[in-house]
Scaffold this motif. Sequence first.
Motif, mmCIF file in Angstrom:
data_model
loop_
_atom_site.group_PDB
_atom_site.id
_atom_site.type_symbol
_atom_site.label_atom_id
_atom_site.label_comp_id
_atom_site.label_asym_id
_atom_site.label_seq_id
_atom_site.Cartn_x
_atom_site.Cartn_y
_atom_site.Cartn_z
ATOM 1 N N HIS A 1 0.832 -1.200 0.000
ATOM 2 C CA HIS A 1 0.000 0.000 0.000
ATOM 3 C C HIS A 1 0.865 1.248 0.000
ATOM 4 O O HIS A 1 0.545 2.253 -0.657
ATOM 5 N N LEU A 2 1.936 1.188 0.748
ATOM 6 C CA LEU A 2 2.790 2.360 0.879
ATOM 7 C C LEU A 2 3.464 2.732 -0.438
ATOM 8 O O LEU A 2 3.522 3.914 -0.808
ATOM 9 N N THR A 3 3.961 1.738 -1.174
ATOM 10 C CA THR A 3 4.607 2.043 -2.453
ATOM 11 C C THR A 3 3.579 2.552 -3.462
ATOM 12 O O THR A 3 3.876 3.434 -4.271
ATOM 13 N N MET A 4 2.361 2.023 -3.420
ATOM 14 C CA MET A 4 1.310 2.516 -4.314
ATOM 15 C C MET A 4 0.961 3.958 -3.993
ATOM 16 O O MET A 4 0.852 4.808 -4.883
ATOM 17 N N ALA A 5 0.762 4.234 -2.698
ATOM 18 C CA ALA A 5 0.396 5.581 -2.292
ATOM 19 C C ALA A 5 1.490 6.578 -2.662
ATOM 20 O O ALA A 5 1.201 7.692 -3.114
ATOM 21 N N SER A 6 2.740 6.187 -2.473
ATOM 22 C CA SER A 6 3.866 7.067 -2.825
ATOM 23 C C SER A 6 3.877 7.363 -4.314
ATOM 24 O O SER A 6 4.124 8.503 -4.735
ATOM 25 N N ALA A 7 3.582 6.344 -5.126
ATOM 26 C CA ALA A 7 3.577 6.525 -6.576
ATOM 27 C C ALA A 7 2.437 7.433 -7.018
ATOM 28 O O ALA A 7 2.595 8.262 -7.913
ATOM 29 N N VAL A 8 1.271 7.280 -6.380
ATOM 30 C CA VAL A 8 0.139 8.161 -6.710
ATOM 31 C C VAL A 8 0.474 9.605 -6.330
ATOM 32 O O VAL A 8 0.224 10.541 -7.090
ATOM 33 N N ALA A 9 1.051 9.790 -5.142
ATOM 34 C CA ALA A 9 1.423 11.132 -4.704
ATOM 35 C C ALA A 9 2.430 11.769 -5.653
ATOM 36 O O ALA A 9 2.423 12.985 -5.858
ATOM 37 N N ALA A 10 3.291 10.932 -6.254
ATOM 38 C CA ALA A 10 4.303 11.431 -7.183
ATOM 39 C C ALA A 10 3.750 11.661 -8.587
ATOM 40 O O ALA A 10 4.469 12.140 -9.464
ATOM 41 N N GLY A 11 2.477 11.295 -8.822
ATOM 42 C CA GLY A 11 1.855 11.515 -10.123
ATOM 43 C C GLY A 11 2.049 10.388 -11.110
ATOM 44 O O GLY A 11 1.765 10.548 -12.298
ATOM 45 N N ASP A 12 2.486 9.202 -10.643
ATOM 46 C CA ASP A 12 2.698 8.066 -11.545
ATOM 47 C C ASP A 12 1.396 7.389 -11.946
ATOM 48 O O ASP A 12 1.379 6.597 -12.897
ATOM 49 N N ALA A 13 0.326 7.650 -11.214
ATOM 50 C CA ALA A 13 -0.996 7.101 -11.530
ATOM 51 C C ALA A 13 -2.041 7.984 -10.865
ATOM 52 O O ALA A 13 -1.715 8.823 -10.009
ATOM 53 N N ASP A 14 -3.297 7.792 -11.263
ATOM 54 C CA ASP A 14 -4.371 8.634 -10.721
ATOM 55 C C ASP A 14 -4.978 8.071 -9.448
ATOM 56 O O ASP A 14 -5.469 8.837 -8.611
ATOM 57 N N LEU A 15 -4.973 6.743 -9.298
ATOM 58 C CA LEU A 15 -5.541 6.173 -8.081
ATOM 59 C C LEU A 15 -4.980 4.788 -7.808
ATOM 60 O O LEU A 15 -4.449 4.114 -8.693
ATOM 61 N N ALA A 16 -5.119 4.374 -6.552
ATOM 62 C CA ALA A 16 -4.792 3.016 -6.116
ATOM 63 C C ALA A 16 -5.670 2.719 -4.910
ATOM 64 O O ALA A 16 -6.154 3.632 -4.235
ATOM 65 N N ILE A 17 -5.883 1.445 -4.622
ATOM 66 C CA ILE A 17 -6.744 1.036 -3.512
ATOM 67 C C ILE A 17 -5.887 0.665 -2.307
ATOM 68 O O ILE A 17 -4.891 -0.058 -2.427
ATOM 69 N N GLY A 18 -6.276 1.173 -1.134
ATOM 70 C CA GLY A 18 -5.544 0.830 0.081
ATOM 71 C C GLY A 18 -6.262 1.317 1.317
ATOM 72 O O GLY A 18 -7.393 1.810 1.250
ATOM 73 N N THR A 19 -5.598 1.196 2.461
ATOM 74 C CA THR A 19 -6.191 1.585 3.736
ATOM 75 C C THR A 19 -5.904 3.048 4.046
ATOM 76 O O THR A 19 -4.879 3.605 3.662
ATOM 77 N N GLU A 20 -6.814 3.646 4.796
ATOM 78 C CA GLU A 20 -6.773 5.086 5.038
ATOM 79 C C GLU A 20 -5.529 5.533 5.795
ATOM 80 O O GLU A 20 -4.987 6.608 5.533
ATOM 81 N N ARG A 21 -5.059 4.733 6.748
ATOM 82 C CA ARG A 21 -3.992 5.228 7.625
ATOM 83 C C ARG A 21 -2.705 5.540 6.870
ATOM 84 O O ARG A 21 -1.891 6.332 7.344
ATOM 85 N N ILE A 22 -2.512 4.947 5.696
ATOM 86 C CA ILE A 22 -1.326 5.259 4.911
ATOM 87 C C ILE A 22 -1.305 6.739 4.529
ATOM 88 O O ILE A 22 -0.242 7.357 4.436
ATOM 89 N N THR A 23 -2.474 7.333 4.345
ATOM 90 C CA THR A 23 -2.528 8.733 3.923
ATOM 91 C C THR A 23 -2.020 9.674 5.008
ATOM 92 O O THR A 23 -1.678 10.823 4.713
ATOM 93 N N HIS A 24 -1.959 9.191 6.256
ATOM 94 C CA HIS A 24 -1.438 10.019 7.339
ATOM 95 C C HIS A 24 0.087 10.002 7.384
ATOM 96 O O HIS A 24 0.691 10.711 8.183
ATOM 97 N N GLN A 25 0.690 9.176 6.534
ATOM 98 C CA GLN A 25 2.141 9.021 6.541
ATOM 99 C C GLN A 25 2.821 9.736 5.371
ATOM 100 O O GLN A 25 4.042 9.842 5.345
ATOM 101 N N LEU A 26 2.043 10.203 4.409
ATOM 102 C CA LEU A 26 2.627 10.773 3.198
ATOM 103 C C LEU A 26 2.001 12.126 2.881
ATOM 104 O O LEU A 26 0.806 12.341 3.114
ATOM 105 N N GLU A 27 2.794 13.002 2.335
ATOM 106 C CA GLU A 27 2.286 14.274 1.848
ATOM 107 C C GLU A 27 1.858 14.112 0.385
ATOM 108 O O GLU A 27 2.207 13.160 -0.286
ATOM 109 N N GLY A 28 1.075 15.073 -0.105
ATOM 110 C CA GLY A 28 0.680 15.063 -1.508
ATOM 111 C C GLY A 28 -0.371 14.036 -1.852
ATOM 112 O O GLY A 28 -0.480 13.605 -3.004
ATOM 113 N N LEU A 29 -1.184 13.639 -0.850
ATOM 114 C CA LEU A 29 -2.124 12.542 -1.064
ATOM 115 C C LEU A 29 -3.460 12.873 -0.409
ATOM 116 O O LEU A 29 -3.522 13.461 0.672
#
Length: 311
Positions: free
Chosen positions: A225-253
């Motif tokens: 989930h973390l690598t997906m969320a990081s990639a979405v935040a970096a603009g590599d894709a528009d969306l990915a499915i995962g758990t909410e708490r990951i969003t508290h660990q990354l900026e740009g998401l």
Amino acid sequence: MAQNQSLSTQEVADILHVSKSTIYDLIRKGEIHSYKIGRKVRFTQEDVDAYIARSRHEHSTAPVQRIDTHSTLLTPAEEKAPEMIISGQDVVLDILANYLHQEDINAGRTYLSSFEGLLALYQGKVDAAACHLYDGKECNASFVRSLMPGVSAVLVNLSYRTQGFYVRKSNPKHITGWEDLRRADISILNRRVGSSSRILLDTQLKKLEIPSGQLKGYDKIMSSHLTMASAVAAGDADLAIGTERITHQLEGLDFIPLLEERFDLVLQKESLENPAVVKMLAILSSPVFRREVTHFSGNDYRDLGKIIMEV
């Protein structure tokens, strides 16, 4: 330091008061989780908290054994076979295993997906399997029935958590839900076959009659989930499915909630009289354990330790 800040190897070394080489050794041994952005190794505060949570108990107990369920042989380091093996990928299970060690119960850990864990439980390779699988109507029960045919099982709750879409900050594509997967201008990231996020996605695609080949990025597989969320935040894709708490660990998401999933520990019903299992259930229901996992995880633990259902 902010909870959602990405930490460098040197910053983690400073927090733990060790050398950078020690951190790299912990990564190599699988004792602390990390992720990569390009060639740079990064950590979240949750990774560090989880490592500290596990380590807090090791002064009074042996470290948790990591078990390879694909092999029936123990490695030379595993001089004593574990009394029970717990499968799953959440830090709560690592903390649970350490609590069991404090009660002189030799607990092993294997980091299988929910799907793989249920198969291993059916095959007798593990004693408890964490599961969070949604079939479009209910959580976990239907998968237990199909992957463990003829076996009476109980589902003990660990937590509830929200699944949804990771999207870039401010949601520039104005994504709102599953129907957006029909759009030709949307690209996604995916997880490997058998992972809960992949099963959730495939279930919804079937329900909406959307061919998987229609989704741009469906075959782009990420490791967590973390690598997906990081990639979405970096603009590599528009969306990915995962758990909410990951969003508290990354900026740009940002996060679009879709459903609340139930995270259960599945046991064969006949094991409920096993002294190790009795002790494990007592630990899960204890106020001390609840306080610790609430601090390090942030999920909803309203039914922690309760037998939710029999299957």
